[in-house]
Design an enzyme around this catalytic site. Sequence first.
Site: not given
Ligand code: DMJ
Length: 570
Positions: A136, A276, A369, A390, A473
């Site tokens: 994170e 993911d 979710e 997303e 991401t």
């Molecule tokens: C974000 O922190 C990023 O997109 C991560 O790859 C997945 N989760 C969250 C958003 O949902």
Amino acid sequence: MSSGSRGTWVLMFLVIISSMFIYNSVSKLDPYSVKKKRMSEKVRKMFYHAYDNYIMHAFPHDELKPLTKTYTDSLSELGNLKLEHLPQEYNGSALSLIESLSSLVILGNHTEFARAVLWLSENLTFDVDARINLFECNIRVLGGLVSAHILATDSTNRLKKGTYENQLLDLAEDLGQRFLPAFDTPTGLPYAWINLKYGVMENEITETSTSGCGSLILEMGALSRLTSDPRFENAALRALRKLWSMRSSLNLLGTTLDVETGEWIEHSSGIGAGVDSFYEYLIKGHILFGREEFWRMFQLAYLAVQKHFRHGPWYHEADMRTGRATFWQLTSLQAFWPGLQVLVGDIAAANSSHREFVHVWNKFGVLPERYLLDHQMLHPTEKYYPLRPELAESTFYLYQATKDPWYLEVGESIVDSLNLYTRVEGGYASIRDVTNMELEDHQHSFFLSETCKYLYLLFNDSFLANQNYIFTTEGHPLPVLSSWHEKLPEAYILSNFTSIKSEEQPKRSSAMSLQICPDAKNESVESACHIADTSADHRCFADEDCGVDSTTCRRRSCSMAGYCGLWLLI
Ligand code: DMJ
């Protein structure tokens, strides 16, 4: 003919000619420009409502609690694992401000960007007794700083000359160095948690996720390129290679593993939580660094997903050892997949999955979710919607590729739902339960870095014009620079990713992506492999008239309708 009727004829002739002229020029304009302008302004206001409230009630702490107008220092709680105690010393690290930096640039607010850069330069320190989640912190903080540093130093002169002296890069380098002890394991796979001040704590848990080991290469690779210190990229690369070596004979990976032993813990996986961004970083790592190795990994991994997880437009989970289906669930995080598919030109598959996610969004008003596909019902406990980006992200990519106005409609309905259900006086609140739209007191930082950004870019992509960026991401843009490519990648031959070719003459379907291959006349666009289409309007008679896509380095081909694009062969 009398002079009067001659005059009438001349007038009519002039009216016809001028209306043809007007029609021609109007039809060349984007017929959706009015809607796009209106919507991008709406999203801009959304961003500032979230941002201003954060600054007013939560800054310099990490995230805003919009219902109580207070704050949470969430960086040390991210990753769904709770810290036993929060050290007194830790007072947040302005996480939401860091996450907002690139969004401010995209919105054109260079004054606020400069103010934020200055504040961070003078106040941010990572020398704090805080146990943070490596993944994170990497995607949110390191990625935010590295991206903003590049935006601050590129040729656009966003910051006044002389005001910026690489302070964000210095901070990023300091943070990167604090990450390194996490990689000091027998396997090279990093610990999920590290204390910024003291390194890996005694008796630290050894379990981590596939994303936690496989989604570091963009940020740490970029940091190495910028600092000329190879340690960051090497650590991320070693972890990624080790992870890849742990794949099954089906080319599948699990979801969690032990960093000391290199053994899988959870063998079931899919394309959502915990996995993911591993897939995302293989293709984006290839795009950013031109590494053949990443492309080879990505191809095998992508094909395995399409073969073992895909069920029509849905993606279920499966056991990496047998390929047998385990959980038939749609999760909110999976909605990024169509966006990734656009990057590789698998647009037909992207479109069909995206439609299903939109269907679920419309059914509940937002995306829950977790939704149990086999029981057609919500997961009993995971009924929340934490303002995730997303679906907006995939909608943005699909619109870029197809210019199909339907995606603008989808974007508008996402914006409307966000404003209807989640907007409160103090910002935007997460939804605890989509069945009754009960709110939760949390505005996640990715609402600023991703959700608002992708919605804005959907309606106003001027930031991308004549540029060649990929997004991490967490939605932080990184430019694709030829100097970062180790060697010029080959132009890839189109392959049929989604279905096995049965016909001798494959049909070409789906959409073109003019946006991805920049205008032939624009020589200034950076790309390691770009070859422009022969014709600037992308029209073609044969494949030979088409060039090489600047972002994916894949060869474009000529569609039945006579346009060059990244076409999917079906
Ligand atoms: C974000 O922190 C990023 O997109 C991560 O790859 C997945 N989760 C969250 C958003 O949902």
